[in-house]
Design an enzyme around this catalytic site. Sequence first.
Site, PDB file in Angstrom:
ATOM      1  N   ALA A 112       0.832  -1.209   0.000  1.00 47.82           N
ATOM      2  CA  ALA A 112       0.000   0.000   0.000  1.00 47.82           C
ATOM      3  C   ALA A 112       0.864   1.254   0.000  1.00 47.82           C
ATOM      4  O   ALA A 112       1.966   1.280   0.548  1.00 47.82           O
ATOM      5  CB  ALA A 112      -0.912   0.008   1.222  1.00 47.82           C
ATOM      6  N   GLY A 157       0.648  -5.873   0.130  1.00 49.00           N
ATOM      7  CA  GLY A 157      -0.296  -5.956  -0.980  1.00 49.00           C
ATOM      8  C   GLY A 157       0.344  -6.348  -2.288  1.00 49.00           C
ATOM      9  O   GLY A 157      -0.325  -6.906  -3.170  1.00 49.00           O
ATOM     10  N   GLU A 160       0.301  -9.996  -2.160  1.00 50.62           N
ATOM     11  CA  GLU A 160      -1.094 -10.433  -2.295  1.00 50.62           C
ATOM     12  C   GLU A 160      -1.527 -10.405  -3.754  1.00 50.62           C
ATOM     13  O   GLU A 160      -2.256 -11.282  -4.220  1.00 50.62           O
ATOM     14  CB  GLU A 160      -2.000  -9.554  -1.435  1.00 50.62           C
ATOM     15  CG  GLU A 160      -1.830  -9.814   0.064  1.00 50.62           C
ATOM     16  CD  GLU A 160      -2.694  -8.927   0.917  1.00 50.62           C
ATOM     17  OE1 GLU A 160      -3.512  -9.455   1.680  1.00 50.62           O
ATOM     18  OE2 GLU A 160      -2.537  -7.690   0.825  1.00 50.62           O
ATOM     19  N   GLU A 180       2.472  -7.041   7.152  1.00 49.02           N
ATOM     20  CA  GLU A 180       1.498  -6.122   7.746  1.00 49.02           C
ATOM     21  C   GLU A 180       1.532  -6.083   9.265  1.00 49.02           C
ATOM     22  O   GLU A 180       1.230  -5.040   9.868  1.00 49.02           O
ATOM     23  CB  GLU A 180       0.086  -6.496   7.268  1.00 49.02           C
ATOM     24  CG  GLU A 180      -0.222  -6.097   5.827  1.00 49.02           C
ATOM     25  CD  GLU A 180       0.240  -7.112   4.810  1.00 49.02           C
ATOM     26  OE1 GLU A 180      -0.108  -6.961   3.630  1.00 49.02           O
ATOM     27  OE2 GLU A 180       0.958  -8.072   5.196  1.00 49.02           O
TER      28      GLU A 180
END
Length: 310
Positions: A112, A157, A160, A180
Amino acid sequence: MAAQATYRGLLQAMSCSRQYVAFAKVSSASRLNGHGARHYSADPSEDLRVRHLDGEDAGIVVVGINRPKAKNSISKNLVKMMSEAVEDIKKDNRVRSVIICSLVPGIFCAGADLKERSKMHQSEVGPFVSKARALITELGNLPVPTIAAIDGAALGGGLEMALACDIRITSNTARMGLVETKLAIIPGAGGTQRLPRVIGVSLAKELIFAARVVDGTEACRLGLASHSVEQNKSGDAAYLRALELAREINPQGPIAIRMAKLAINQGTEVDLSTGLAIEEACYAQVIPTKDRLEGLSAFKEKRRPHFKGE
């Protein structure tokens, strides 16, 4: 009853996958021919570059993330552009495979955009994460094979996003991790669900709990990546290996590839007997195709088949 519901859902999904929509709209990201040198820009419209390869590579789409100043981090604009690109790819029956890569040396995606996130009101965070999660889900739901070419760091992310792809190829110097918990949050775009399905529950818990980062060689050993290749001087070894793989996929029957992906994805979520019924239903979809007859003719005539996706 559950098996019947799954079977009905499968038939509906296959019906959607057979609605071949002509691709007339140019993607919101720039189309580039070939797969040459990287391009850098501070222009938000250049955050993502989509290249539809041509010639013998026609059917291969390269989606390149291009935010060098932000380490390819996931911003509102990148989510928007990627969502539009994924939607365009989904509608294009000519696409045979997709490579997700970086146009920035040494980085795949740093997760992010925390600078942008820090400026968001608390009420904005949830909706943004939901949009990012939806994007990654749609990426995972693309009907064609997707390959993540990880030539640099894929964190949070970014990993991910790679986990939503069918296949991950990494350079040995790349770094990957769901980190995270270092920020007192958890993976929010599918990481807690996809990582255990890829490497197993216990290992996934260990990596997530410890916010551990592994290199490409270790990722391959764990099963997080299918291939780990030695990085080259231009920093695109994983991309070049991904392109080789896409070229292996390219000449195969496109409807068969789509049905194989659907059968695998649906089948791994159910018991074996239901999975076998799903495979049977998917097989039934390829029987009436012109491509199947072309494959038989080519075998008989000892020539290369020419599949048209029909």
